[in-house]
Scaffold this motif. Structure first.
Motif, PDB file in Angstrom:
ATOM      1  N   ALA A  16       0.818  -1.216   0.000  1.00 29.84           N
ATOM      2  CA  ALA A  16       0.000   0.000   0.000  1.00 29.84           C
ATOM      3  C   ALA A  16       0.852   1.267   0.000  1.00 29.84           C
ATOM      4  CB  ALA A  16      -0.931  -0.003   1.209  1.00 29.84           C
ATOM      5  N   LEU A  17       2.100   1.138   0.401  1.00 26.46           N
ATOM      6  CA  LEU A  17       2.999   2.292   0.411  1.00 26.46           C
ATOM      7  C   LEU A  17       3.447   2.708  -0.986  1.00 26.46           C
ATOM      8  CD1 LEU A  17       5.454   1.521   3.380  1.00 26.46           C
ATOM      9  CD2 LEU A  17       3.795   3.388   3.262  1.00 26.46           C
ATOM     10  N   LYS A  18       3.348   1.806  -1.928  1.00 27.67           N
ATOM     11  CA  LYS A  18       3.937   2.039  -3.244  1.00 27.67           C
ATOM     12  C   LYS A  18       3.361   3.270  -3.926  1.00 27.67           C
ATOM     13  CE  LYS A  18       5.344  -0.381  -7.455  1.00 27.67           C
ATOM     14  NZ  LYS A  18       5.405   0.872  -8.199  1.00 27.67           N
ATOM     15  N   ALA A  19       4.283   4.065  -4.482  1.00 25.06           N
ATOM     16  CA  ALA A  19       3.892   5.249  -5.256  1.00 25.06           C
ATOM     17  C   ALA A  19       4.957   5.507  -6.299  1.00 25.06           C
ATOM     18  CB  ALA A  19       3.739   6.461  -4.345  1.00 25.06           C
ATOM     19  N   ASP A  20       4.540   5.997  -7.444  1.00 28.23           N
ATOM     20  CA  ASP A  20       5.476   6.301  -8.527  1.00 28.23           C
ATOM     21  C   ASP A  20       5.688   7.795  -8.696  1.00 28.23           C
ATOM     22  OD1 ASP A  20       5.951   3.598  -9.423  1.00 28.23           O
ATOM     23  OD2 ASP A  20       3.870   3.601 -10.131  1.00 28.23           O
ATOM     24  N   ALA A  21       5.143   8.594  -7.756  1.00 28.47           N
ATOM     25  CA  ALA A  21       5.228  10.048  -7.883  1.00 28.47           C
ATOM     26  C   ALA A  21       5.603  10.681  -6.551  1.00 28.47           C
ATOM     27  CB  ALA A  21       3.898  10.614  -8.373  1.00 28.47           C
TER      28      ALA A  21
END
Length: 440
Positions: free
Chosen positions: A140-145
């Motif tokens: 859930a932590l994943k982000a690409d920005a």
């Protein structure tokens, strides 16, 4: 306009790869301090350390404690690179590194200070949101920005460092290349290039390039048309500094910062080919915007003010050293000094000249005579040593002289002042430092 500039969402690839580079470099710095004997020479062998004034309570751990301390910091660096428990590891490293930075200044480098600042900034960055163990454990932590302010915070910090470094070089001994000659004398023994580094035309190139590089490198990296050539110039410049001055990870950390100047697409294609590209969405200011403006504004105002403080302190910073540290005044002077500490017992009137060999390490002895804060702190140390024996004393500096950048020796500390009972002025001039003009 500020919203678009600071709060646009951009691809976070530069931040992610910088986190990895940063963690690896600080691990090398810490493990290297153990393996090269730096910790032994600087933190274990001395009877006491010259800490930053006001932080005397920060003392090296007894025995082999500092080896463990640096081993823990190096391990934290690896965990930062891996993105494991990122908030805990980066905050822990920042606190530990800040502690050891304030603990001693006999071995002082500007990159130690830069590491304090950058690791502090990294505590607020979402550098663990991709390619990290944290994301593997909690997808859930994943982000690409990331918000654009992260990128600009780093770039503005670097701009301050380089521009102030360039401005500081605009003074006589740099402009006539005299200080370059002095700095290069210690490199005469280098194989192949030692003799070349003693040539006056090389000194002119080093001095001129030093100012131009510091002044122009950030704008050149920001402008797309000059970015690639600026990057290759940076590689040569920092590798030369690494070779010539052996200043640890600083040149490589400086190169790592360049990832923030390239398009995120370029960084992603080089380092994260499988990473999902980020598609720009609408600009949306975060809820912490007021806090960011307040804290960020205060931080950068402080960064802008610190290097200017010597202008409001009496006399020349090159002479007094007051306002020198934390000001990006890098490789500007060579100081030599001579001094005797005369201790007088107040009750008996008995006097003696202190033997430095009984109290100081080899490197501390090279520093003690030329730097006023070292002189004052050593007087306080002697006062404490005698007080433990129940003997009140006065401490006077005898035959105190300093030579700066090879100039003739001149009287430095007022011999009539009892340094054991003198106060240290943290923000203004200490009057027991004799004037640079030679007139008392």
């Amino acid at each position: 306009m500020p919203n678009r500039f600071l709060f646009s969402k951009i691809d976070n690839s530069p931040l992610i790869i910088f986190r990895i580079f940063f963690g690896m470099l600080v691990a090398l710095e810490c493990y290297g301090a153990i393996l090269t004997g730096w910790i032994k020479r600087t933190l274990i062998e001395p009877k006491f350390t010259f800490s930053f004034i006001g932080f005397e309570w920060l003392q090296p751990l007894p025995g082999y404690g500092m080896y463990f301390y640096y081993f823990i910091m190096g391990t934290l660096g690896i965990l930062i690179a891996l993105g494991y428990k990122y908030r805990f590891t980066i905050i822990s490293f920042t606190l530990m590194w800040s502690g050891v930075y304030l603990m001693q200044k006999t071995s002082y480098n500007n990159h130690y200070y830069l590491l304090v600042l950058v690791s502090g900034l990294m505590c607020f960055f979402p550098a663990h949101r991709s390619h990290s163990l944290d994301v593997r454990q909690n997808p859930a932590l994943k982000a690409d920005a990331m918000y654009a302010w992260v990128k600009w915070a780093i770039i503005f910090q670097l701009l301050i460092v380089y521009v102030y470094a360039a401005i500081a070089k605009v003074y006589g001994d740099w402009l006539d290349f005299g200080i370059i000659h002095i700095l290069m004398l210690g490199k005469a023994h280098y194989h192949v290039v030692g003799d070349l580094l003693q040539q006056p035309w090389i000194h002119k190139i080093i001095g001129t390039v030093g100012i131009l590089f510091d002044l122009l490198i950030i704008p050149a990296l920001l402008w797309k048309k000059t970015r690639r050539i600026a990057f290759f110039i940076s590689i040569f410049f920092h590798l030369f500094n690494s070779f010539a001055f052996q200043i640890g990870i600083f040149p490589y950390l400086s190169l790592a910062f360049t990832v923030f100047f390239f398009e995120p697409e370029t960084i992603r294609k080089i380092f994260f080919k499988g990473k999902t590209p980020y598609v720009l969405n609408k600009v949306e200011a975060p809820s912490y915007k007021p806090a960011l403006y307040s804290l960020g504004g205060l931080y950068f105002l402080l960064q802008l003010a610190l290097p200017l403080r010597h202008h409001v302190i009496k006399d020349d910073v090159l002479w007094t050293e007051e306002g020198h540290r934390l000001s990006w005044r890098m490789m500007l002077r060579s100081r030599s000094g001579t001094i005797q500490f005369k201790v007088t017992e107040k009750e008996s009137g008995k006097s003696e000249i202190i033997d430095f060999n009984d109290h100081l390490s080899k490197k501390q002895k090279r520093r003690i005579a030329a730097y006023p804060d070292f002189i004052w702190q050593f007087a306080q140390y002697l006062k404490k040593e005698y007080a433990e024996k129940g003997i009140p004393i006065s401490v006077h500096a005898a035959n105190s002289k300093v030579s700066i950048n090879g100039r003739p020796w001149r009287a430095f500390i007022d011999p009539e002042v009892d340094l054991a009972n003198a106060k240290w002025d943290y923000f203004w001039h200490n009057e027991w430092i004799l004037p640079s003009s030679g007139e008392k």
